[in-house]
Write a protein that holds these residues in place. Structure first.
Motif, PDB file in Angstrom:
ATOM      1  N   THR A   1       0.837  -1.204   0.000  1.00  0.00           N
ATOM      2  CA  THR A   1       0.000   0.000   0.000  1.00  0.00           C
ATOM      3  C   THR A   1       0.870   1.251   0.000  1.00  0.00           C
ATOM      4  OG1 THR A   1      -0.078  -0.071   2.417  1.00  0.00           O
ATOM      5  CG2 THR A   1      -1.921  -1.071   1.247  1.00  0.00           C
ATOM      6  N   ASP A   2       0.272   2.395  -0.392  1.00  0.00           N
ATOM      7  CA  ASP A   2       0.964   3.684  -0.382  1.00  0.00           C
ATOM      8  C   ASP A   2       2.283   3.574  -1.142  1.00  0.00           C
ATOM      9  OD1 ASP A   2       1.271   6.345   0.251  1.00  0.00           O
ATOM     10  OD2 ASP A   2       2.099   5.971   2.246  1.00  0.00           O
ATOM     11  N   CYS A   3       2.209   3.024  -2.352  1.00  0.00           N
ATOM     12  CA  CYS A   3       3.400   2.592  -3.093  1.00  0.00           C
ATOM     13  C   CYS A   3       4.454   3.674  -3.327  1.00  0.00           C
ATOM     14  CB  CYS A   3       2.981   1.981  -4.424  1.00  0.00           C
ATOM     15  SG  CYS A   3       1.986   0.472  -4.209  1.00  0.00           S
ATOM     16  N   ALA A   4       4.030   4.901  -3.641  1.00  0.00           N
ATOM     17  CA  ALA A   4       5.006   5.961  -3.931  1.00  0.00           C
ATOM     18  C   ALA A   4       5.917   6.226  -2.735  1.00  0.00           C
ATOM     19  CB  ALA A   4       4.296   7.255  -4.350  1.00  0.00           C
ATOM     20  N   ASN A   5       5.362   6.048  -1.531  1.00  0.00           N
ATOM     21  CA  ASN A   5       6.117   6.319  -0.306  1.00  0.00           C
ATOM     22  C   ASN A   5       6.865   5.111   0.244  1.00  0.00           C
ATOM     23  OD1 ASN A   5       5.299   9.058  -0.086  1.00  0.00           O
ATOM     24  ND2 ASN A   5       3.309   8.363   0.644  1.00  0.00           N
ATOM     25  N   ARG A   6       6.784   3.978  -0.441  1.00  0.00           N
ATOM     26  CA  ARG A   6       7.426   2.751   0.030  1.00  0.00           C
ATOM     27  C   ARG A   6       8.883   2.681  -0.419  1.00  0.00           C
ATOM     28  NH1 ARG A   6       5.754   1.237   4.004  1.00  0.00           N
ATOM     29  NH2 ARG A   6       3.524   1.352   4.144  1.00  0.00           N
ATOM     30  N   GLN A   7       9.713   2.176   0.453  1.00  0.00           N
ATOM     31  CA  GLN A   7      11.125   1.945   0.123  1.00  0.00           C
ATOM     32  C   GLN A   7      11.228   0.655  -0.690  1.00  0.00           C
ATOM     33  OE1 GLN A   7      14.531   3.325   1.346  1.00  0.00           O
ATOM     34  NE2 GLN A   7      14.914   2.044  -0.412  1.00  0.00           N
TER      35      GLN A   7
ATOM     36  N   THR B   1       4.919  -7.849  -4.146  1.00  0.00           N
ATOM     37  CA  THR B   1       3.896  -6.971  -3.574  1.00  0.00           C
ATOM     38  C   THR B   1       3.043  -6.384  -4.702  1.00  0.00           C
ATOM     39  OG1 THR B   1       5.195  -4.945  -3.721  1.00  0.00           O
ATOM     40  CG2 THR B   1       5.523  -6.312  -1.741  1.00  0.00           C
ATOM     41  N   ASN B   2       2.018  -5.643  -4.337  1.00  0.00           N
ATOM     42  CA  ASN B   2       1.186  -4.954  -5.328  1.00  0.00           C
ATOM     43  C   ASN B   2       1.816  -3.652  -5.806  1.00  0.00           C
ATOM     44  OD1 ASN B   2      -0.756  -6.950  -5.205  1.00  0.00           O
ATOM     45  ND2 ASN B   2      -1.902  -5.926  -3.577  1.00  0.00           N
ATOM     46  N   CYS B   3       2.954  -3.276  -5.206  1.00  0.00           N
ATOM     47  CA  CYS B   3       3.678  -2.084  -5.645  1.00  0.00           C
ATOM     48  C   CYS B   3       4.705  -2.486  -6.700  1.00  0.00           C
ATOM     49  CB  CYS B   3       4.386  -1.417  -4.472  1.00  0.00           C
ATOM     50  SG  CYS B   3       3.259  -0.779  -3.211  1.00  0.00           S
ATOM     51  N   ASP B   4       5.026  -1.557  -7.595  1.00  0.00           N
ATOM     52  CA  ASP B   4       5.967  -1.852  -8.674  1.00  0.00           C
ATOM     53  C   ASP B   4       6.743  -0.582  -9.017  1.00  0.00           C
ATOM     54  OD1 ASP B   4       7.224  -2.503 -11.151  1.00  0.00           O
ATOM     55  OD2 ASP B   4       5.640  -3.954 -11.587  1.00  0.00           O
ATOM     56  N   THR B   5       8.072  -0.675  -8.987  1.00  0.00           N
ATOM     57  CA  THR B   5       8.881   0.514  -9.286  1.00  0.00           C
ATOM     58  C   THR B   5       8.707   0.980 -10.730  1.00  0.00           C
ATOM     59  OG1 THR B   5      10.792  -0.890  -9.759  1.00  0.00           O
ATOM     60  CG2 THR B   5      10.672   0.070  -7.545  1.00  0.00           C
ATOM     61  N   SER B   6       8.273   0.084 -11.623  1.00  0.00           N
ATOM     62  CA  SER B   6       8.115   0.490 -13.020  1.00  0.00           C
ATOM     63  C   SER B   6       6.823   1.284 -13.244  1.00  0.00           C
ATOM     64  CB  SER B   6       8.157  -0.733 -13.947  1.00  0.00           C
ATOM     65  OG  SER B   6       7.040  -1.556 -13.714  1.00  0.00           O
ATOM     66  N   THR B   7       5.956   1.341 -12.206  1.00  0.00           N
ATOM     67  CA  THR B   7       4.724   2.119 -12.340  1.00  0.00           C
ATOM     68  C   THR B   7       4.584   3.144 -11.212  1.00  0.00           C
ATOM     69  OG1 THR B   7       3.496   0.408 -11.153  1.00  0.00           O
ATOM     70  CG2 THR B   7       3.476   0.278 -13.561  1.00  0.00           C
ATOM     71  N   GLY B   8       5.716   3.652 -10.712  1.00  0.00           N
ATOM     72  CA  GLY B   8       5.670   4.738  -9.725  1.00  0.00           C
ATOM     73  C   GLY B   8       5.873   4.328  -8.287  1.00  0.00           C
ATOM     74  N   GLY B   9       5.966   3.039  -8.003  1.00  0.00           N
ATOM     75  CA  GLY B   9       6.258   2.608  -6.638  1.00  0.00           C
ATOM     76  C   GLY B   9       7.667   3.031  -6.252  1.00  0.00           C
TER      77      GLY B   9
END
Length: 157
Positions: free
Chosen positions: A48-54, A76-84
């Motif tokens: 969750t809160d992907c932009a703010n995740r390390q 996880t549901n976060c992805d650095t290729s889409t803004g995580g």
């Protein structure tokens, strides 16, 4: 028992790495998954809160030291290729876009107020201003306290 387990695990890891390098397809899958490794107190938190995740692309808990009490979670549901992990990535192009009447104006007078992350001039206040990208001396993330700072989190989040 414990000592033996640790030893056998150490021997297996290099074999697995060697095997993956032989099987090209598997190596590609591993690289793709690295973009979804993030720090969190649990998997849900890391998703969750992907932009703010390390991000923790290497999959190690050591990469999570800036977020106290978190460890690295895979897939996880976060992805650095889409803004995580945007808050931790100084090289992201969105941090280097600023408004100005010319490229030089944008580069010489960049400030958080003139930041235009989308690259669209609709984010610029001045009527004759454009949004310029890849400014050499301007980085929004550095201006607001650097990767993972609380100032950055309050502005992005």
């Amino acid at each position: 028992g414990m000592r033996h387990d640790r030893m056998s695990r150490c021997r297996i890891a290099p074999m697995v790495a060697a095997l993956l390098s032989l099987i090209n397809l598997k190596a590609v899958v591993v690289v793709v998954h690295a973009t979804t490794n993030f720090c969190g107190t649990n998997w849900g938190d890391a998703s969750t809160d992907c932009a703010n995740r390390q991000p923790c692309p290497l999959g190690t808990d050591e990469e999570c030291q800036s977020q106290a009490g978190t460890i690295c979670w895979a897939d996880t549901n976060c992805d650095t290729s889409t803004g995580g992990g945007l808050l931790y990535d100084l090289t992201d192009p969105t941090h280097m876009r600023f408004c100005g009447s010319t490229w030089s104006d944008a580069n010489d007078n960049c400030s958080p107020k003139r930041h235009c992350p989308s690259g669209d001039k609709s984010e610029c206040k001045g009527q004759d201003e454009e949004c310029y990208s890849y400014l050499s001396d301007c980085n929004y993330l550095e201006m607001i306290g650097g990767p993972g700072s609380s100032e950055a989190a309050s502005i992005i989040g």
